[in-house]
Write a protein that holds these residues in place. Structure first.
Motif, PDB file in Angstrom:
ATOM      1  N   HIS A  82       0.800  -1.226   0.000  1.00 27.88           N
ATOM      2  CA  HIS A  82       0.000   0.000   0.000  1.00 27.88           C
ATOM      3  C   HIS A  82       0.833   1.278   0.000  1.00 27.88           C
ATOM      4  CE1 HIS A  82       0.668  -0.192   4.381  1.00 27.88           C
ATOM      5  NE2 HIS A  82       0.367   1.092   4.409  1.00 27.88           N
ATOM      6  N   ASP A  83       2.076   1.200   0.430  1.00 23.00           N
ATOM      7  CA  ASP A  83       2.949   2.378   0.436  1.00 23.00           C
ATOM      8  C   ASP A  83       4.126   2.238  -0.525  1.00 23.00           C
ATOM      9  OD1 ASP A  83       1.435   3.801   2.257  1.00 23.00           O
ATOM     10  OD2 ASP A  83       2.695   3.312   3.986  1.00 23.00           O
ATOM     11  N   ILE A  84       4.064   1.318  -1.464  1.00 24.49           N
ATOM     12  CA  ILE A  84       5.217   1.086  -2.340  1.00 24.49           C
ATOM     13  C   ILE A  84       5.544   2.317  -3.184  1.00 24.49           C
ATOM     14  CG2 ILE A  84       3.994   0.079  -4.323  1.00 24.49           C
ATOM     15  CD1 ILE A  84       6.361  -2.049  -4.316  1.00 24.49           C
ATOM     16  N   GLY A  85       4.596   3.206  -3.370  1.00 25.15           N
ATOM     17  CA  GLY A  85       4.844   4.426  -4.134  1.00 25.15           C
ATOM     18  C   GLY A  85       5.553   5.518  -3.370  1.00 25.15           C
ATOM     19  N   GLN A  91       4.033  12.565  -2.061  1.00 26.18           N
ATOM     20  CA  GLN A  91       2.835  13.402  -1.942  1.00 26.18           C
ATOM     21  C   GLN A  91       1.575  12.730  -2.486  1.00 26.18           C
ATOM     22  OE1 GLN A  91       5.733  14.587  -3.216  1.00 26.18           O
ATOM     23  NE2 GLN A  91       6.385  16.058  -1.670  1.00 26.18           N
ATOM     24  N   ASN A  92       1.730  11.742  -3.328  1.00 29.11           N
ATOM     25  CA  ASN A  92       0.560  11.005  -3.839  1.00 29.11           C
ATOM     26  C   ASN A  92       0.863   9.510  -3.907  1.00 29.11           C
ATOM     27  OD1 ASN A  92       2.315  11.256  -6.011  1.00 29.11           O
ATOM     28  ND2 ASN A  92       0.691  11.320  -7.520  1.00 29.11           N
ATOM     29  N   HIS A  93       1.562   9.033  -2.886  1.00 26.28           N
ATOM     30  CA  HIS A  93       1.982   7.630  -2.872  1.00 26.28           C
ATOM     31  C   HIS A  93       0.799   6.679  -2.895  1.00 26.28           C
ATOM     32  CE1 HIS A  93       0.877   7.874   1.374  1.00 26.28           C
ATOM     33  NE2 HIS A  93       0.900   6.556   1.380  1.00 26.28           N
ATOM     34  N   ASP A  94      -0.309   7.098  -2.295  1.00 22.71           N
ATOM     35  CA  ASP A  94      -1.477   6.218  -2.260  1.00 22.71           C
ATOM     36  C   ASP A  94      -1.978   5.918  -3.663  1.00 22.71           C
ATOM     37  OD1 ASP A  94      -2.209   8.915  -2.519  1.00 22.71           O
ATOM     38  OD2 ASP A  94      -3.724   8.855  -0.949  1.00 22.71           O
ATOM     39  N   ARG A  95      -2.063   6.949  -4.497  1.00 27.90           N
ATOM     40  CA  ARG A  95      -2.528   6.752  -5.865  1.00 27.90           C
ATOM     41  C   ARG A  95      -1.511   5.972  -6.696  1.00 27.90           C
ATOM     42  NH1 ARG A  95      -4.150  12.824  -6.647  1.00 27.90           N
ATOM     43  NH2 ARG A  95      -2.777  12.925  -4.847  1.00 27.90           N
ATOM     44  N   MET A  96      -0.235   6.264  -6.484  1.00 29.90           N
ATOM     45  CA  MET A  96       0.786   5.530  -7.236  1.00 29.90           C
ATOM     46  C   MET A  96       0.787   4.044  -6.839  1.00 29.90           C
ATOM     47  SD  MET A  96       4.804   6.318  -7.678  1.00 29.90           S
ATOM     48  CE  MET A  96       5.821   5.265  -8.708  1.00 29.90           C
ATOM     49  N   SER A  97       0.694   3.786  -5.558  1.00 25.09           N
ATOM     50  CA  SER A  97       0.662   2.398  -5.089  1.00 25.09           C
ATOM     51  C   SER A  97      -0.540   1.662  -5.662  1.00 25.09           C
ATOM     52  CB  SER A  97       0.623   2.360  -3.559  1.00 25.09           C
ATOM     53  OG  SER A  97       1.753   3.005  -3.010  1.00 25.09           O
ATOM     54  N   VAL A 112      -9.340   1.109  -2.188  1.00 24.63           N
ATOM     55  CA  VAL A 112      -8.915   1.337  -0.800  1.00 24.63           C
ATOM     56  C   VAL A 112      -7.467   1.819  -0.758  1.00 24.63           C
ATOM     57  CG1 VAL A 112      -8.357   0.140   1.364  1.00 24.63           C
ATOM     58  CG2 VAL A 112     -10.612  -0.166   0.287  1.00 24.63           C
ATOM     59  N   VAL A 113      -6.585   1.179  -1.502  1.00 29.28           N
ATOM     60  CA  VAL A 113      -5.186   1.614  -1.516  1.00 29.28           C
ATOM     61  C   VAL A 113      -5.090   3.032  -2.071  1.00 29.28           C
ATOM     62  CG1 VAL A 113      -2.901   1.188  -2.517  1.00 29.28           C
ATOM     63  CG2 VAL A 113      -4.253  -0.715  -1.587  1.00 29.28           C
ATOM     64  N   GLU A 114      -5.847   3.318  -3.110  1.00 27.70           N
ATOM     65  CA  GLU A 114      -5.812   4.651  -3.718  1.00 27.70           C
ATOM     66  C   GLU A 114      -6.245   5.754  -2.750  1.00 27.70           C
ATOM     67  OE1 GLU A 114      -7.830   7.032  -7.504  1.00 27.70           O
ATOM     68  OE2 GLU A 114      -8.258   4.909  -7.199  1.00 27.70           O
TER      69      GLU A 114
END
Length: 199
Positions: A82-85, A91-97, A112-114
């Motif tokens: 979930h935090d791989i980004g 700043q937008n790791h959730d969307r990247m992940s 959910v991850v996004e």
């Protein structure tokens, strides 16, 4: 046929050239799980500045908690990744992940991850004068409760250096299974289906 295309602009490519590119890309696509696992191994050496755990340990704790809660493979891999980004896009790791896993997991899991970043604000945003209830804009979304539970049970609780996390080797077969699925297969994505987080 040459193993290199002749065009210098995509619009000039022929069907044969694009078929060649598709065939040449297949070995690279098969190594997606390897690249994801390599990024996780790299995160073993990256401490979350100010925290007591590394980036990898946070993911391992989250995934371990998910598995111990009886979550299925999609949720466990999502918790792990979930935090791989974070490394490239803090700043937008959730969307990247979410984009990393989206082709290979159920629709609700990717959602959910996004959105976990805004849901996590419940725990800290007020300390910065921000709106800790910013997640309420999604109150009517079918995945709201799943995201709230994901954050409460697996994410926000996983910064404990004394937690007995399972090792990455335990999760590696799950990562390989998930990333070995055909991308965007409707029977995997299950658009609109909301699945339980665990037992």
């Amino acid at each position: 046929m040459s193993r290199t295309v002749s065009f210098t602009q995509m619009k000039d490519g022929t069907r044969e050239e694009y078929e060649l590119l598709r065939d040449l890309e297949k070995p690279f696509l098969r190594l997606t799980a390897d690249r994801v696992l390599e990024e996780l191994r790299r995160q073993e050496h990256v401490t979350l500045e100010g925290y007591k755990v590394t980036r990898l340990e946070h993911g391992l704790q989250s995934a371990t908690r998910a598995e111990r809660d009886g979550a299925d493979i999609d949720w466990v891999v999502a918790a792990l990744l979930h935090d791989i980004g974070d490394g490239l896009a803090p700043q937008n790791h959730d969307r990247m992940s979410a984009e990393v896993i989206r082709p290979f997991v159920r629709w609700d899991v990717a959602w959910v991850v996004e959105h976990h970043g805004i849901f996590q604000m419940l725990y800290y945003a007020h300390h910065y004068g921000w709106d800790r209830n910013a997640r309420d804009r999604f109150r009517d979304h079918p995945c709201f409760d799943s995201c709230a539970a994901f954050c409460e049970r697996w994410d926000q609780a996983s910064f404990d250096p004394d937690y007995d996390s399972l090792p990455l080797s335990h999760f590696e077969p799950m990562v390989r299974e998930v990333f070995g699925r055909p991308a965007y297969a409707p029977e995997v994505i299950r658009e609109g289906h909301v699945s339980p987080l665990g037992a």
